[in-house]
Design an enzyme around this catalytic site. Structure first.
Site, PDB file in Angstrom:
ATOM      1  N   VAL A   1       0.870  -1.111   0.005  1.00  0.00           N
ATOM      2  CA  VAL A   1      -0.126   0.143  -0.106  1.00  0.00           C
ATOM      3  C   VAL A   1       0.850   1.287   0.096  1.00  0.00           C
ATOM      4  O   VAL A   1       1.743   1.320   0.824  1.00  0.00           O
ATOM      5  CB  VAL A   1      -0.897  -0.017   1.255  1.00  0.00           C
ATOM      6  CG1 VAL A   1      -1.416   1.374   1.380  1.00  0.00           C
ATOM      7  CG2 VAL A   1      -1.947  -1.017   0.927  1.00  0.00           C
TER       8      VAL A   1
ATOM      9  N   MET B   1       1.431   5.135   1.065  1.00  0.00           N
ATOM     10  CA  MET B   1       1.101   6.159   1.925  1.00  0.00           C
ATOM     11  C   MET B   1       1.593   7.500   1.620  1.00  0.00           C
ATOM     12  O   MET B   1       2.863   7.595   1.623  1.00  0.00           O
ATOM     13  CB  MET B   1       1.376   5.585   3.339  1.00  0.00           C
ATOM     14  CG  MET B   1       1.054   6.543   4.579  1.00  0.00           C
ATOM     15  SD  MET B   1       1.280   5.973   6.114  1.00  0.00           S
ATOM     16  CE  MET B   1       2.949   6.105   6.092  1.00  0.00           C
TER      17      MET B   1
ATOM     18  N   ALA C   1       3.732  10.426   2.527  1.00  0.00           N
ATOM     19  CA  ALA C   1       4.730  10.496   3.741  1.00  0.00           C
ATOM     20  C   ALA C   1       4.114  11.625   4.749  1.00  0.00           C
ATOM     21  O   ALA C   1       4.515  11.488   5.760  1.00  0.00           O
ATOM     22  CB  ALA C   1       6.070  10.749   3.269  1.00  0.00           C
TER      23      ALA C   1
ATOM     24  N   GLY D   1       1.313  13.894   6.383  1.00  0.00           N
ATOM     25  CA  GLY D   1      -0.002  13.980   6.750  1.00  0.00           C
ATOM     26  C   GLY D   1      -0.224  15.011   7.688  1.00  0.00           C
ATOM     27  O   GLY D   1       0.775  15.554   8.434  1.00  0.00           O
TER      28      GLY D   1
ATOM     29  N   GLY E   1      -1.636  15.966  11.200  1.00  0.00           N
ATOM     30  CA  GLY E   1      -1.797  15.443  12.666  1.00  0.00           C
ATOM     31  C   GLY E   1      -2.857  16.343  13.129  1.00  0.00           C
ATOM     32  O   GLY E   1      -3.052  17.452  13.183  1.00  0.00           O
TER      33      GLY E   1
ATOM     34  N   ASP F   1      -3.892  11.959  10.128  1.00  0.00           N
ATOM     35  CA  ASP F   1      -3.531  11.150  11.217  1.00  0.00           C
ATOM     36  C   ASP F   1      -4.486  11.764  12.360  1.00  0.00           C
ATOM     37  O   ASP F   1      -4.288  12.534  13.139  1.00  0.00           O
ATOM     38  CB  ASP F   1      -2.319  11.144  11.699  1.00  0.00           C
ATOM     39  CG  ASP F   1      -2.002  10.128  13.041  1.00  0.00           C
ATOM     40  OD1 ASP F   1      -2.219   9.037  12.784  1.00  0.00           O
ATOM     41  OD2 ASP F   1      -1.604  10.720  13.956  1.00  0.00           O
TER      42      ASP F   1
ATOM     43  N   TYR G   1      -8.419  11.083  20.506  1.00  0.00           N
ATOM     44  CA  TYR G   1      -8.482  12.395  20.200  1.00  0.00           C
ATOM     45  C   TYR G   1      -9.863  13.281  20.302  1.00  0.00           C
ATOM     46  O   TYR G   1      -9.871  14.403  20.095  1.00  0.00           O
ATOM     47  CB  TYR G   1      -7.748  12.757  19.041  1.00  0.00           C
ATOM     48  CG  TYR G   1      -6.224  12.343  18.661  1.00  0.00           C
ATOM     49  CD1 TYR G   1      -5.576  11.895  19.777  1.00  0.00           C
ATOM     50  CD2 TYR G   1      -5.693  12.363  17.404  1.00  0.00           C
ATOM     51  CE1 TYR G   1      -4.202  11.568  19.627  1.00  0.00           C
ATOM     52  CE2 TYR G   1      -4.486  12.060  17.133  1.00  0.00           C
ATOM     53  CZ  TYR G   1      -3.841  11.481  18.211  1.00  0.00           C
ATOM     54  OH  TYR G   1      -2.363  11.325  18.212  1.00  0.00           O
TER      55      TYR G   1
ATOM     56  N   LYS H   1      -6.373   5.492  15.337  1.00  0.00           N
ATOM     57  CA  LYS H   1      -5.802   4.396  16.350  1.00  0.00           C
ATOM     58  C   LYS H   1      -6.899   4.143  17.412  1.00  0.00           C
ATOM     59  O   LYS H   1      -7.904   4.925  17.777  1.00  0.00           O
ATOM     60  CB  LYS H   1      -4.701   5.140  16.980  1.00  0.00           C
ATOM     61  CG  LYS H   1      -3.596   5.976  16.393  1.00  0.00           C
ATOM     62  CD  LYS H   1      -2.919   6.881  16.900  1.00  0.00           C
ATOM     63  CE  LYS H   1      -2.141   7.683  16.121  1.00  0.00           C
ATOM     64  NZ  LYS H   1      -2.786   9.093  15.936  1.00  0.00           N
TER      65      LYS H   1
ATOM     66  N   HIS I   1      -2.919   2.468  19.637  1.00  0.00           N
ATOM     67  CA  HIS I   1      -2.332   3.657  19.823  1.00  0.00           C
ATOM     68  C   HIS I   1      -1.082   3.623  21.103  1.00  0.00           C
ATOM     69  O   HIS I   1      -0.122   4.274  20.762  1.00  0.00           O
ATOM     70  CB  HIS I   1      -3.480   4.446  20.698  1.00  0.00           C
ATOM     71  CG  HIS I   1      -3.022   5.946  20.664  1.00  0.00           C
ATOM     72  ND1 HIS I   1      -4.198   6.849  20.606  1.00  0.00           N
ATOM     73  CD2 HIS I   1      -2.048   6.689  20.744  1.00  0.00           C
ATOM     74  CE1 HIS I   1      -3.551   7.946  20.550  1.00  0.00           C
ATOM     75  NE2 HIS I   1      -2.491   7.982  20.738  1.00  0.00           N
TER      76      HIS I   1
HETATM   77  P1  NAP Z   1       4.064  18.967  16.159  1.00  0.00           P
HETATM   78  O1  NAP Z   1       3.255  18.515  14.963  1.00  0.00           O
HETATM   79  O2  NAP Z   1       5.292  18.557  16.349  1.00  0.00           O
HETATM   80  O3  NAP Z   1       3.726  20.238  16.721  1.00  0.00           O
HETATM   81  C1  NAP Z   1       2.500  20.802  16.644  1.00  0.00           C
HETATM   82  C2  NAP Z   1       2.472  22.248  17.473  1.00  0.00           C
HETATM   83  O4  NAP Z   1       3.437  23.142  16.740  1.00  0.00           O
HETATM   84  C3  NAP Z   1       1.148  23.059  17.652  1.00  0.00           C
HETATM   85  O5  NAP Z   1       1.364  23.697  18.847  1.00  0.00           O
HETATM   86  C4  NAP Z   1       1.187  23.862  16.433  1.00  0.00           C
HETATM   87  O6  NAP Z   1       0.558  25.056  16.809  1.00  0.00           O
HETATM   88  C5  NAP Z   1       2.734  24.111  16.275  1.00  0.00           C
HETATM   89  N1  NAP Z   1       2.912  24.504  14.753  1.00  0.00           N
HETATM   90  C6  NAP Z   1       2.709  23.736  13.767  1.00  0.00           C
HETATM   91  N2  NAP Z   1       3.452  24.100  12.622  1.00  0.00           N
HETATM   92  C7  NAP Z   1       3.965  25.151  12.859  1.00  0.00           C
HETATM   93  C8  NAP Z   1       4.926  26.081  12.129  1.00  0.00           C
HETATM   94  N3  NAP Z   1       5.087  25.644  10.915  1.00  0.00           N
HETATM   95  N4  NAP Z   1       5.720  26.944  12.905  1.00  0.00           N
HETATM   96  C9  NAP Z   1       5.516  27.012  14.384  1.00  0.00           C
HETATM   97  N5  NAP Z   1       4.808  26.228  15.018  1.00  0.00           N
HETATM   98  C10 NAP Z   1       3.747  25.275  14.339  1.00  0.00           C
HETATM   99  O7  NAP Z   1       3.380  17.978  17.624  1.00  0.00           O
HETATM  100  P2  NAP Z   1       2.159  17.142  17.727  1.00  0.00           P
HETATM  101  O8  NAP Z   1       0.935  17.642  17.747  1.00  0.00           O
HETATM  102  O9  NAP Z   1       2.485  16.471  19.037  1.00  0.00           O
HETATM  103  O10 NAP Z   1       2.376  15.980  16.994  1.00  0.00           O
HETATM  104  C11 NAP Z   1       1.900  15.838  15.779  1.00  0.00           C
HETATM  105  C12 NAP Z   1       0.987  14.506  15.417  1.00  0.00           C
HETATM  106  O11 NAP Z   1       1.330  13.475  15.862  1.00  0.00           O
HETATM  107  C13 NAP Z   1      -0.397  14.942  16.447  1.00  0.00           C
HETATM  108  O12 NAP Z   1      -1.217  15.790  15.826  1.00  0.00           O
HETATM  109  C14 NAP Z   1      -0.773  13.480  16.245  1.00  0.00           C
HETATM  110  O13 NAP Z   1      -1.705  13.128  14.928  1.00  0.00           O
HETATM  111  C15 NAP Z   1       0.429  12.767  16.529  1.00  0.00           C
HETATM  112  N6  NAP Z   1       0.828  12.247  17.691  1.00  0.00           N
HETATM  113  C16 NAP Z   1       0.815  10.950  18.094  1.00  0.00           C
HETATM  114  C17 NAP Z   1       1.033  10.369  19.271  1.00  0.00           C
HETATM  115  C18 NAP Z   1       1.083   9.178  19.760  1.00  0.00           C
HETATM  116  O14 NAP Z   1       1.087   8.744  20.891  1.00  0.00           O
HETATM  117  N7  NAP Z   1       0.903   8.157  18.732  1.00  0.00           N
HETATM  118  C19 NAP Z   1       1.510  11.540  20.134  1.00  0.00           C
HETATM  119  C20 NAP Z   1       1.277  12.814  19.983  1.00  0.00           C
HETATM  120  C21 NAP Z   1       1.326  13.101  18.566  1.00  0.00           C
HETATM  121  P3  NAP Z   1      -0.945  25.477  16.083  1.00  0.00           P
HETATM  122  O15 NAP Z   1      -2.020  24.311  15.575  1.00  0.00           O
HETATM  123  O16 NAP Z   1      -1.419  26.548  16.726  1.00  0.00           O
HETATM  124  O17 NAP Z   1      -0.160  25.952  14.555  1.00  0.00           O
END
Ligand code: NAP
Length: 294
Positions: free
Chosen positions: A14, A16, A18, A20, A22, A47, A52, A77, A110
């Site tokens: 599949v 995907m 690269a 996406g 979040g 994702d 969530y 998840k 998850h």
């Molecule tokens: P991230 O994507 O590394 O960072 C998101 C943060 O950065 C938000 O506060 C966002 O604020 C800000 N931001 C986004 N783009 C920016 C840019 N270009 N310049 C400056 N700031 C920016 O962290 P994350 O949300 O922890 O992780 C991303 C995704 O990973 C999640 O949404 C989720 O889908 C997944 N995740 C999975 C797990 C797991 O346990 N599997 C855990 C955590 C996260 P604004 O929204 O205000 O722009």
């Protein structure tokens, strides 16, 4: 935006996208607009997760955007309260219903549940059934350490397509990357621009990190774009979160440059070995017993 949107091929063939969007901590009232903005920008991968509590709004965004559902890679998840074989099958039904789809492109567990790993394995076996039945196109895990992954592999039949783990320049988890690669599992990076990094009281700001600022200056890009390019140049999948249309666009504008091997190594060298989140293995059914609604 110029350049080609990169895809990774999962271990079952599949394809995907690269990169996406979040949606962790995207409030339900902000999620639909963020998903519409992402899809209209060109993203074809979202994702989300049952825990969530915004799958309904993700589904609404996909329906409202100017895209066919079949062109969007939908990843979600199952939470630990829906582990065990029958509960996980039902967890799929809940997610599919909220998303408004018959088929999910990638369904992950998850978290591992170290205190009850047998229910983690049973939930994974439900994912294998859903795959065999064509209800999901691929299956995987998240936050599985090398040891947990080895145990899961020894007790199941299908190698996960993806292990989604915390991975950004300040926390690169080389041993987890290596274990995934050894089994042909795609490493998918959460907090790819170090969004979680300050969680543990860490104070470094990636957007002021000299190495990233310098590389950004060279390529006419922001530090966030340099970090996302670094993920793509490693062959990872990355799922940056934003609810701001201008950042959603910025995070997608990373296909028209590439880092050299030395530059990739310079970003790798920012690794502190310090996590920006809680240890996934402390997740348990007492403190994290979120009830996933029907
Ligand atoms: P991230 O994507 O590394 O960072 C998101 C943060 O950065 C938000 O506060 C966002 O604020 C800000 N931001 C986004 N783009 C920016 C840019 N270009 N310049 C400056 N700031 C920016 O962290 P994350 O949300 O922890 O992780 C991303 C995704 O990973 C999640 O949404 C989720 O889908 C997944 N995740 C999975 C797990 C797991 O346990 N599997 C855990 C955590 C996260 P604004 O929204 O205000 O722009």
């Amino acid at each position: 935006m110029t350049g080609t949107y990169p895809h990774v091929t999962l271990n079952n063939g599949v394809s995907m996208p690269a990169l996406g969007l979040g949606v962790y901590q995207s409030k339900p009232e902000e999620t639909t607009a963020a998903v519409v903005a992402a899809l209209n920008t060109g993203y074809r991968h979202i994702d989300t997760a049952a825990a969530y509590f915004n799958e309904t709004e993700v589904g609404e965004g996909i329906r409202r955007a100017d895209v066919d559902r079949d062109d969007v890679f939908i990843e979600t998840k199952l939470w630990i309260t829906d582990y065990g074989y029958d509960a996980a099958l039902h967890g799929f039904d809940k997610s599919a219903r909220k998303l408004g789809v018959d088929t999910i492109d990638l369904l992950l567990l998850h978290q591992p549940l170290p205190s009850a790993f047998d229910t983690t394995v049973a939930a994974y076996k439900a994912l294998e059934t859903l795959l065999a039945d064509g209800r999901v196109r691929s299956i995987g895990v998240s936050n599985q350490s090398p040891t947990e992954l080895q145990r899961l592999l020894s007790e199941s039949d299908i190698v996960p397509a993806v292990n989604q783990i915390q991975l950004h320049p300040y926390y690169t988890q080389p041993d987890w990357q290596a274990e995934n690669a050894k089994h042909g599992i795609i490493t998918q990076c959460w907090s790819p621009i170090a969004g979680s990094y300050t969680y543990n009281g860490n104070e470094r700001n990636p957007f002021e990190e000299p190495t990233l600022v310098e590389l950004g200056r060279k390529y006419g890009k922001t530090p966030a774009q340099v970090m996302l390019r670094w993920h793509l140049d490693h062959g990872f999948s990355a799922i940056p979160k934003s609810v701001k249309p201008e950042r959603i666009e910025e995070n997608f504008d990373v296909f028209d440059f590439a880092l050299t091997a030395n530059e990739i190594a310079a970003v790798d060298a920012l690794n502190t070995g310090v996590s920006g989140s809680i240890d996934p293995d402390v997740i348990n059914l007492t403190d994290h017993a979120y009830v996933i609604p029907e």
